[in-house]
Design a protein around this motif. Structure first.
Motif, short mmCIF file in Angstrom:
data_model
loop_
_atom_site.label_atom_id
_atom_site.label_comp_id
_atom_site.label_asym_id
_atom_site.label_seq_id
_atom_site.Cartn_x
_atom_site.Cartn_y
_atom_site.Cartn_z
N UNK A 1 66.22 28.57 46.25
CA UNK A 1 66.69 27.79 47.39
C UNK A 1 66.84 26.34 46.94
N UNK A 2 67.97 25.73 47.28
CA UNK A 2 68.26 24.36 46.87
C UNK A 2 67.89 23.41 48.01
N UNK A 3 66.63 23.00 48.03
CA UNK A 3 66.24 21.95 48.97
C UNK A 3 66.84 20.64 48.51
N UNK A 4 66.89 19.69 49.42
CA UNK A 4 67.48 18.41 49.06
C UNK A 4 66.65 17.69 48.01
N UNK A 5 65.32 17.87 48.05
CA UNK A 5 64.42 17.14 47.15
C UNK A 5 64.07 17.90 45.89
N UNK A 6 64.32 19.22 45.87
CA UNK A 6 63.93 20.02 44.71
C UNK A 6 64.60 21.39 44.78
N UNK A 7 64.62 22.07 43.65
CA UNK A 7 65.08 23.46 43.59
C UNK A 7 63.85 24.35 43.60
N UNK A 8 63.81 25.27 44.55
CA UNK A 8 62.65 26.15 44.75
C UNK A 8 62.94 27.52 44.17
N UNK A 9 62.10 27.94 43.23
CA UNK A 9 62.24 29.25 42.57
C UNK A 9 61.02 30.08 42.95
N UNK A 10 61.25 31.17 43.66
CA UNK A 10 60.14 31.99 44.17
C UNK A 10 60.08 33.31 43.41
N UNK A 11 58.94 33.57 42.76
CA UNK A 11 58.83 34.76 41.91
C UNK A 11 57.48 35.43 42.11
N UNK A 12 57.43 36.69 41.75
CA UNK A 12 56.17 37.41 41.59
C UNK A 12 55.99 37.72 40.11
N UNK A 13 54.79 37.50 39.61
CA UNK A 13 54.48 37.79 38.22
C UNK A 13 53.62 39.05 38.15
N UNK A 14 54.13 40.15 37.63
CA UNK A 14 53.32 41.36 37.49
C UNK A 14 52.17 41.11 36.50
#
Length: 403
Positions: free
Chosen positions: A360-373
């Motif tokens: 997601x490209x927020x105005x203040x930062x790029x948000x990368x959402x992940x799960x780590x197995x």
């Protein structure tokens, strides 16, 4: 007659059911679209010297988990699909190279007021929309900024590992954007969130940030940053050199001194070639500890390089130590892995395993959402051929009785 009436009744019920189903689906789509449009409502003015790259990251619109994440940062503006922008080379190459007048030589100069380089760290926590008013007028989506009157020599990705530290993130963003703009850098801020309940894996998140950032823009400098550290001196320039650099040399929590000579945690800087040459960060440290020292060994053993540091008077940081944050449990196997001398080619960027939920490209930062197995220590040990030391034999000491 009765049978015909029943047929008509069933037919009318079927029509009513289809209409109700259509209404429910239409209502859900409109509701999702309203949420999306609230993020798309931001207007970004693009000057004539900007073009767009061909890389696009699109998020599935109707995924409920995505909608939850989009609303997790209240009052933060965002878009969910974005073509990363970069300067048009035909115009940008005609600009002079950005010449920031910060120099380490100023330490011994009597002609400069050293206090003018000190950064006043704001300790006030503002909502995201207020931070956007402070910092976001000239930001591009994803927390991306570059100077409009001069040409930068590097393209910087700042990668932050993250989980449930929103107050720290607000303080960080409100301070770091002003700091980086004064240094005239082409930079983007990435926040890599570890979703789920698995033990935190700081190093693997850094690798994820690197891999996802490279899909979006041609970065050539990477700074891996803890969210609770804020730079205090403008001469601590966020650039990469010929060797990896340890940035956070002097932290206020430790009385502005280097704890030990091989310390390589907090904030580190790598050129693209050095980071790939080291095979990135290790992925095998689940929980607290081990990954920083492992990365130091990768630099010295795999890259055959030493690390560099700015002078201690410059590389000063303030640590945000409030909001009741506690570190995760220490990894009980970290020393076994660290001192095993395993082959660094067998773990790192090339073995980073993650499930990408969305960007997601927020105005203040790029948000990368992940799960780590999570990988068990036994699986790590077998994969990296780590030999366990046999347990020490107990020596029974026979004590002689006094006569």
């Amino acid at each position: 007659m009765f049978q015909n009436r029943r047929t008509v009744f069933l037919f009318l019920c079927s029509i009513a059911f289809v209409q109700a189903l259509y209404y429910i689906i239409t209502l859900q789509i409109k509701r999702n679209q309203t949420i999306i449009n609230s993020g798309l409502a931001i207007s970004y003015e693009h000057s004539s010297d900007i073009t767009k790259t061909s890389v696009q990251n699109t998020v599935a619109l109707l995924n409920p988990s995505i909608q939850t994440e989009l609303s997790s940062f209240a009052n933060a503006s965002f878009i969910i699909s974005h073509n990363f922008i970069k300067p048009d080379p035909t115009i940008y190459n005609s600009y002079p190279i950005c010449n920031v007048s910060f120099s380490n030589h100023n330490l011994s100069s009597t002609n400069h007021n050293l206090s003018s380089y000190r950064v006043t760290v704001s300790k006030t926590i503002y909502p995201f929309d207020i931070i956007e008013q402070h910092q976001g007028e000239d930001l591009y989506p994803g927390g991306h900024w570059f100077p409009k009157t001069c040409r930068t020599e590097q393209r910087l990705a700042i990668i932050i590992c993250y989980r449930n530290r929103e107050l720290h993130l607000k303080l960080y963003l409100d301070n770091i954007h002003s700091f980086l703009k004064q240094q005239q850098l082409d930079y983007t801020i990435f926040v890599v969130n570890q979703h789920g309940q698995q033990p935190f894996n700081r190093a693997a998140l850094f690798n994820v940030g690197f891999l996802e950032a490279m899909k979006l823009y041609s970065f050539d400098c990477f700074i891996f940053h803890d969210v609770d550290l804020l730079p205090e001196d403008l001469r601590n320039v966020y650039k990469c050199g010929e060797k990896p650099r340890h940035m956070s040399v002097a932290v206020d929590k430790f009385n502005y001194r280097l704890l030990y000579s091989s310390l390589f945690g907090g904030v580190t800087a790598f050129s693209l070639s050095d980071f790939t040459g080291a095979n990135g960060y290790p992925t095998v440290y689940w929980g607290w500890g081990g990954e920083d020292d492992d990365m130091y060994l990768r630099v010295t053993r795999k890259l055959k390089k030493t690390i560099t540091r700015y002078p201690i008077e410059i590389a000063r940081y303030k640590m945000i130590r409030t909001f009741n944050h506690t570190s995760g449990k220490a990894n009980p196997d970290r020393h076994t892995i660290l001192y095993s001398k395993y082959d660094y080619s067998q773990d790192g960027i090339n073995t980073t395993n993650y499930d990408l939920h969305h960007v997601v490209f927020y105005k203040l930062f790029t948000f990368i959402n992940v799960t780590l197995p999570q990988e068990s220590f036994e699986h790590i040990r077998l994969r990296l051929n780590i030999k366990l030391k046999p347990p020490k034999k107990k020596v029974n000491v026979v004590r002689k009785k006094k006569v």
